[in-house]
Design a protein around this motif. Structure first.
Motif, PDB file in Angstrom:
ATOM      1  N   CYS A 186      29.052  -3.696  79.357  1.00  0.00           N
ATOM      2  CA  CYS A 186      29.810  -2.674  78.632  1.00  0.00           C
ATOM      3  C   CYS A 186      30.885  -2.178  79.588  1.00  0.00           C
ATOM      4  CB  CYS A 186      28.906  -1.522  78.203  1.00  0.00           C
ATOM      5  SG  CYS A 186      27.584  -1.993  77.088  1.00  0.00           S
ATOM      6  N   ASP A 187      32.098  -2.653  79.427  1.00  0.00           N
ATOM      7  CA  ASP A 187      33.155  -2.380  80.406  1.00  0.00           C
ATOM      8  C   ASP A 187      34.103  -1.277  79.926  1.00  0.00           C
ATOM      9  OD1 ASP A 187      35.277  -2.435  82.232  1.00  0.00           O
ATOM     10  OD2 ASP A 187      35.047  -4.590  82.556  1.00  0.00           O
ATOM     11  N   PRO A 188      34.028  -0.094  80.532  1.00  0.00           N
ATOM     12  CA  PRO A 188      34.886   1.013  80.091  1.00  0.00           C
ATOM     13  C   PRO A 188      36.360   0.864  80.465  1.00  0.00           C
ATOM     14  CG  PRO A 188      33.451   1.739  81.883  1.00  0.00           C
ATOM     15  CD  PRO A 188      33.059   0.332  81.544  1.00  0.00           C
ATOM     16  N   THR A 189      36.712  -0.180  81.208  1.00  0.00           N
ATOM     17  CA  THR A 189      38.115  -0.425  81.550  1.00  0.00           C
ATOM     18  C   THR A 189      38.737  -1.504  80.659  1.00  0.00           C
ATOM     19  OG1 THR A 189      37.639   0.186  83.835  1.00  0.00           O
ATOM     20  CG2 THR A 189      39.673  -0.983  83.481  1.00  0.00           C
ATOM     21  N   TYR A 190      37.917  -2.308  79.999  1.00  0.00           N
ATOM     22  CA  TYR A 190      38.393  -3.389  79.138  1.00  0.00           C
ATOM     23  C   TYR A 190      38.687  -2.800  77.758  1.00  0.00           C
ATOM     24  CZ  TYR A 190      38.288  -8.055  76.885  1.00  0.00           C
ATOM     25  OH  TYR A 190      38.583  -9.209  76.183  1.00  0.00           O
ATOM     26  N   LEU A 191      39.946  -2.370  77.565  1.00  0.00           N
ATOM     27  CA  LEU A 191      40.331  -1.656  76.353  1.00  0.00           C
ATOM     28  C   LEU A 191      40.047  -2.457  75.089  1.00  0.00           C
ATOM     29  CD1 LEU A 191      43.741  -0.052  77.399  1.00  0.00           C
ATOM     30  CD2 LEU A 191      41.443   0.948  77.468  1.00  0.00           C
ATOM     31  N   GLY A 192      39.387  -1.790  74.148  1.00  0.00           N
ATOM     32  CA  GLY A 192      39.066  -2.403  72.869  1.00  0.00           C
ATOM     33  C   GLY A 192      37.807  -3.240  72.859  1.00  0.00           C
ATOM     34  N   SER A 193      37.188  -3.400  74.024  1.00  0.00           N
ATOM     35  CA  SER A 193      35.964  -4.206  74.069  1.00  0.00           C
ATOM     36  C   SER A 193      34.777  -3.391  73.571  1.00  0.00           C
ATOM     37  CB  SER A 193      35.690  -4.688  75.496  1.00  0.00           C
ATOM     38  OG  SER A 193      35.329  -3.603  76.335  1.00  0.00           O
ATOM     39  N   THR A 194      33.754  -4.104  73.135  1.00  0.00           N
ATOM     40  CA  THR A 194      32.476  -3.497  72.764  1.00  0.00           C
ATOM     41  C   THR A 194      31.414  -4.097  73.677  1.00  0.00           C
ATOM     42  OG1 THR A 194      32.148  -5.184  71.071  1.00  0.00           O
ATOM     43  CG2 THR A 194      33.156  -3.108  70.352  1.00  0.00           C
ATOM     44  N   CYS A 195      30.207  -3.595  73.551  1.00  0.00           N
ATOM     45  CA  CYS A 195      29.115  -4.081  74.398  1.00  0.00           C
ATOM     46  C   CYS A 195      28.916  -5.579  74.197  1.00  0.00           C
ATOM     47  CB  CYS A 195      27.830  -3.336  74.072  1.00  0.00           C
ATOM     48  SG  CYS A 195      27.920  -1.608  74.521  1.00  0.00           S
ATOM     49  N   GLY A 196      28.773  -6.278  75.312  1.00  0.00           N
ATOM     50  CA  GLY A 196      28.601  -7.716  75.289  1.00  0.00           C
ATOM     51  C   GLY A 196      29.874  -8.484  75.582  1.00  0.00           C
ATOM     52  N   MET A 197      31.007  -7.775  75.687  1.00  0.00           N
ATOM     53  CA  MET A 197      32.286  -8.443  75.965  1.00  0.00           C
ATOM     54  C   MET A 197      32.641  -8.308  77.444  1.00  0.00           C
ATOM     55  SD  MET A 197      34.455  -7.249  72.589  1.00  0.00           S
ATOM     56  CE  MET A 197      35.906  -8.223  72.984  1.00  0.00           C
ATOM     57  N   LYS A 257      25.792   4.006  69.385  1.00  0.00           N
ATOM     58  CA  LYS A 257      26.112   5.143  70.246  1.00  0.00           C
ATOM     59  C   LYS A 257      26.885   4.698  71.484  1.00  0.00           C
ATOM     60  CE  LYS A 257      22.197   8.075  69.017  1.00  0.00           C
ATOM     61  NZ  LYS A 257      20.959   8.727  69.505  1.00  0.00           N
ATOM     62  N   VAL A 258      26.409   3.643  72.131  1.00  0.00           N
ATOM     63  CA  VAL A 258      27.071   3.180  73.354  1.00  0.00           C
ATOM     64  C   VAL A 258      28.478   2.680  73.041  1.00  0.00           C
ATOM     65  CG1 VAL A 258      27.020   1.509  75.251  1.00  0.00           C
ATOM     66  CG2 VAL A 258      24.923   2.714  74.593  1.00  0.00           C
ATOM     67  N   ASN A 259      28.669   1.985  71.933  1.00  0.00           N
ATOM     68  CA  ASN A 259      30.009   1.521  71.574  1.00  0.00           C
ATOM     69  C   ASN A 259      30.953   2.688  71.284  1.00  0.00           C
ATOM     70  OD1 ASN A 259      29.997  -1.294  71.932  1.00  0.00           O
ATOM     71  ND2 ASN A 259      28.921  -1.584  69.994  1.00  0.00           N
ATOM     72  N   ILE A 260      30.456   3.763  70.693  1.00  0.00           N
ATOM     73  CA  ILE A 260      31.270   4.962  70.454  1.00  0.00           C
ATOM     74  C   ILE A 260      31.639   5.606  71.786  1.00  0.00           C
ATOM     75  CG2 ILE A 260      31.192   7.330  69.538  1.00  0.00           C
ATOM     76  CD1 ILE A 260      29.487   6.076  67.183  1.00  0.00           C
ATOM     77  N   LEU A 261      30.672   5.729  72.681  1.00  0.00           N
ATOM     78  CA  LEU A 261      30.940   6.294  74.010  1.00  0.00           C
ATOM     79  C   LEU A 261      31.907   5.415  74.790  1.00  0.00           C
ATOM     80  CD1 LEU A 261      27.305   7.390  74.940  1.00  0.00           C
ATOM     81  CD2 LEU A 261      29.170   8.861  74.156  1.00  0.00           C
ATOM     82  N   LEU A 262      31.749   4.103  74.669  1.00  0.00           N
ATOM     83  CA  LEU A 262      32.624   3.154  75.350  1.00  0.00           C
ATOM     84  C   LEU A 262      34.069   3.331  74.879  1.00  0.00           C
ATOM     85  CD1 LEU A 262      32.490   0.774  77.371  1.00  0.00           C
ATOM     86  CD2 LEU A 262      32.108  -0.727  75.421  1.00  0.00           C
ATOM     87  N   GLU A 263      34.262   3.409  73.589  1.00  0.00           N
ATOM     88  CA  GLU A 263      35.608   3.610  73.047  1.00  0.00           C
ATOM     89  C   GLU A 263      36.192   4.943  73.522  1.00  0.00           C
ATOM     90  OE1 GLU A 263      37.884   3.187  68.817  1.00  0.00           O
ATOM     91  OE2 GLU A 263      35.938   4.193  68.780  1.00  0.00           O
ATOM     92  N   PHE A 264      35.365   5.985  73.558  1.00  0.00           N
ATOM     93  CA  PHE A 264      35.819   7.289  74.036  1.00  0.00           C
ATOM     94  C   PHE A 264      36.348   7.188  75.467  1.00  0.00           C
ATOM     95  CE2 PHE A 264      34.635  11.121  76.498  1.00  0.00           C
ATOM     96  CZ  PHE A 264      35.535  12.020  75.936  1.00  0.00           C
ATOM     97  N   VAL A 265      35.576   6.582  76.362  1.00  0.00           N
ATOM     98  CA  VAL A 265      35.989   6.480  77.767  1.00  0.00           C
ATOM     99  C   VAL A 265      37.213   5.575  77.911  1.00  0.00           C
ATOM    100  CG1 VAL A 265      35.288   5.768  80.088  1.00  0.00           C
ATOM    101  CG2 VAL A 265      33.684   7.031  78.645  1.00  0.00           C
ATOM    102  N   GLN A 266      37.243   4.478  77.169  1.00  0.00           N
ATOM    103  CA  GLN A 266      38.371   3.548  77.259  1.00  0.00           C
ATOM    104  C   GLN A 266      39.701   4.203  76.887  1.00  0.00           C
ATOM    105  OE1 GLN A 266      37.197   0.390  74.628  1.00  0.00           O
ATOM    106  NE2 GLN A 266      35.961  -0.646  76.174  1.00  0.00           N
ATOM    107  N   PHE A 267      39.689   5.059  75.869  1.00  0.00           N
ATOM    108  CA  PHE A 267      40.946   5.561  75.319  1.00  0.00           C
ATOM    109  C   PHE A 267      41.228   7.034  75.592  1.00  0.00           C
ATOM    110  CE2 PHE A 267      40.106   1.705  72.916  1.00  0.00           C
ATOM    111  CZ  PHE A 267      41.324   1.050  73.056  1.00  0.00           C
TER     112      PHE A 267
END
Length: 141
Positions: A116-127, A23-33
């Motif tokens: 979990c960095d919403p500015t680091y495009l393409g990253s997932t949790c832990g990057m 879920k968090v990785n999906i939300l992260l990708e949403f915010v990033q892009f």
């Protein structure tokens, strides 16, 4: 239709039947892009801290605005605990998971929080952004 109802309609089917990390990785990708990146100086001509709802309204957001939105989404759709992270000239965040992912984490208040960095495009949790790999961030609770 209100913003929250629109977000629910869009995000709920994507995160249904997923674990917290997924879920968090999906939300992260949403915010990033979903939101373009610009500094506040570029977009507004000065520093301008946005509420999460404003972050969705404007065409661009900077790191702290993305973090604010991401933290609200994580709280609403997962209930997981988050903390803010302050690096030199950058704000990020971290999430405490029940089933921890691989990657970079910090310990805070007896729990482990994965970056979990919403500015680091393409990253997932832990990057972590490469330029911050060897920098210990200040924790913002």
């Amino acid at each position: 239709k209100c913003l929250q109802a629109s977000l629910d309609e869009y995000l709920m089917p994507k995160i249904a039947n997923r674990n917290g990390l997924e879920k968090v990785n999906i939300l992260l990708e949403f915010v990033q892009f979903a939101i373009g990146y610009q500094t506040d100086d570029q977009q507004f001509g000065q520093e301008n801290y946005l509420f999460p709802e404003e972050t969705i309204y404007y065409p661009f957001a900077d790191c702290e605005d993305r973090v604010s939105l991401m933290m609200q989404l994580v709280k609403r759709y997962t209930g997981l605990s988050t903390i803010g992270l302050s690096y030199p000239d950058h704000i990020s965040m971290a999430v405490a998971f029940n089933h921890p992912p691989q990657g970079a984490f910090l310990s805070y208040s007896g729990s482990h929080y994965w970056i979990c960095d919403p500015t680091y495009l393409g990253s997932t949790c832990g990057m972590v952004m490469p330029k911050f790999k060897n920098i210990q961030p200040e924790i913002i609770n």
